[in-house]
Design an enzyme around this catalytic site. Sequence first.
Site, PDB file in Angstrom:
ATOM      1  CB  CYS A  37      -5.458 -14.209 -61.423  1.00 50.04           C
ATOM      2  SG  CYS A  37      -4.148 -12.886 -61.415  1.00 50.04           S
ATOM      3  CG  ASP A  47       5.252  -4.465 -68.323  1.00 45.51           C
ATOM      4  OD1 ASP A  47       4.394  -4.235 -67.359  1.00 45.51           O
ATOM      5  OD2 ASP A  47       4.999  -4.847 -69.465  1.00 45.51           O
ATOM      6  CG  ASN A  85      -1.649   1.978 -64.401  1.00 50.90           C
ATOM      7  OD1 ASN A  85      -1.437   3.246 -63.764  1.00 50.90           O
ATOM      8  ND2 ASN A  85      -1.009   1.324 -65.220  1.00 50.90           N
ATOM      9  N   GLY A 137      -6.183   2.584 -66.645  1.00 51.90           N
ATOM     10  CA  GLY A 137      -5.416   1.526 -67.464  1.00 51.90           C
ATOM     11  C   GLY A 137      -4.897   0.281 -67.094  1.00 51.90           C
ATOM     12  CB  THR A 191      -4.826  -4.403 -68.753  1.00 50.16           C
ATOM     13  OG1 THR A 191      -3.092  -4.578 -68.209  1.00 50.16           O
ATOM     14  CG2 THR A 191      -4.847  -3.097 -69.421  1.00 50.16           C
ATOM     15  CG  HIS A 214       0.459  -4.979 -61.309  1.00 56.26           C
ATOM     16  ND1 HIS A 214      -1.045  -5.198 -61.622  1.00 56.26           N
ATOM     17  CD2 HIS A 214       0.833  -4.196 -62.481  1.00 56.26           C
ATOM     18  CE1 HIS A 214      -1.467  -4.534 -62.654  1.00 56.26           C
ATOM     19  NE2 HIS A 214      -0.547  -3.789 -63.124  1.00 56.26           N
ATOM     20  CG  HIS A 262       3.516  -0.471 -63.740  1.00 58.04           C
ATOM     21  ND1 HIS A 262       3.678  -1.119 -64.915  1.00 58.04           N
ATOM     22  CD2 HIS A 262       2.435  -0.628 -63.441  1.00 58.04           C
ATOM     23  CE1 HIS A 262       2.401  -1.408 -65.171  1.00 58.04           C
ATOM     24  NE2 HIS A 262       1.473  -1.207 -64.489  1.00 58.04           N
TER      25      HIS A 262
HETATM   26  P1  AMP Z   1      -1.548  -2.565 -65.759  1.00 55.41           P
HETATM   27  O1  AMP Z   1      -2.014  -1.919 -66.974  1.00 55.41           O
HETATM   28  O2  AMP Z   1      -1.280  -1.419 -64.767  1.00 55.41           O
HETATM   29  O3  AMP Z   1      -2.667  -3.501 -65.291  1.00 55.41           O
HETATM   30  O4  AMP Z   1      -0.416  -3.372 -66.077  1.00 55.41           O
HETATM   31  C1  AMP Z   1      -0.287  -4.551 -66.574  1.00 55.41           C
HETATM   32  C2  AMP Z   1       1.025  -4.876 -67.210  1.00 55.41           C
HETATM   33  O5  AMP Z   1       1.319  -6.187 -67.228  1.00 55.41           O
HETATM   34  C3  AMP Z   1       1.235  -4.042 -68.411  1.00 55.41           C
HETATM   35  O6  AMP Z   1       2.484  -3.147 -68.289  1.00 55.41           O
HETATM   36  C4  AMP Z   1       1.643  -5.327 -69.436  1.00 55.41           C
HETATM   37  O7  AMP Z   1       2.789  -5.032 -70.200  1.00 55.41           O
HETATM   38  C5  AMP Z   1       2.125  -6.433 -68.352  1.00 55.41           C
HETATM   39  N1  AMP Z   1       1.966  -7.887 -68.834  1.00 55.41           N
HETATM   40  C6  AMP Z   1       0.907  -8.454 -69.301  1.00 55.41           C
HETATM   41  N2  AMP Z   1       1.070  -9.685 -69.664  1.00 55.41           N
HETATM   42  C7  AMP Z   1       2.500  -9.906 -69.038  1.00 55.41           C
HETATM   43  C8  AMP Z   1       3.246 -10.981 -69.426  1.00 55.41           C
HETATM   44  N3  AMP Z   1       2.769 -11.956 -69.866  1.00 55.41           N
HETATM   45  N4  AMP Z   1       4.498 -10.888 -68.960  1.00 55.41           N
HETATM   46  C9  AMP Z   1       4.924  -9.800 -68.354  1.00 55.41           C
HETATM   47  N5  AMP Z   1       4.113  -8.638 -68.100  1.00 55.41           N
HETATM   48  C10 AMP Z   1       3.028  -8.618 -68.784  1.00 55.41           C
HETATM   49 ZN    ZN Z   2      -3.908 -12.874 -58.972  1.00 56.12          ZN
END
Ligand code: AMP
Ligand code: ZN
Length: 113
Positions: free
Chosen positions: A4, A30, A86, A92, A94, A99, A101
Site C-alpha cells: 500500500c 498531492d 473518494n 475515482g 485509486t 484519505h 483530499h
Molecule cells: P484518490 O483518487 O481519491 O484515491 O486519490 C489518490 C490521490 O493520490 C490522487 O490525487 C493522486 O494524485 C495521489 N497520489 C498518487 N500517488 C502519489 C504519490 N506518490 N505522492 C503523492 N500523491 C500521490
Molecule cells: Zn495502507
Amino acid sequence: MEDCLFCKFVSKELKTNIVYENEDFIVFKDIAPQAKNHFLAVPKKHFKYLADMTEEDAALLGRILKTIPTLKDVLELKGGYRLVINQGDDAGQTVPHLHIHILSGQKMGWTPA
Ligand code: AMP
Ligand code: ZN
C-alpha cells in the site's frame, strides 16, 4: 499493509513531502494537484472504506477532521477549502487507503468528475 503506497509513506519506507504529522495521521502534498493547494490527510491506520470503520476508526477520523482546520497556515486554508473523500471506482478512488483530499487557494465551483 504490504504493497500500500500510503502505508509506505506512513512507515517512511517511501519518502514523500510530509508537511504535518501527529499520532493519528500524516499530511503531504498531492503529486497531481487538482487545485492551487492540494494536500492529502492520511490516517496511519490502513482501511479503505468508511464502511469498514470500527467505532475507534470513526473517533480517529473525527480527530483528524477536528485537527485539519487548526493547520490553516501550513495548509493555506484561510480563504476557504474543500475536503473530499473518494470511495470506490465510480468516485475515482485509486489508492485503497482512506484519505481526505484538502483543496484550497482558488474559487472552486461544484465540479464532480
Ligand atoms: P484518490 O483518487 O481519491 O484515491 O486519490 C489518490 C490521490 O493520490 C490522487 O490525487 C493522486 O494524485 C495521489 N497520489 C498518487 N500517488 C502519489 C504519490 N506518490 N505522492 C503523492 N500523491 C500521490
Ligand atoms: Zn495502507
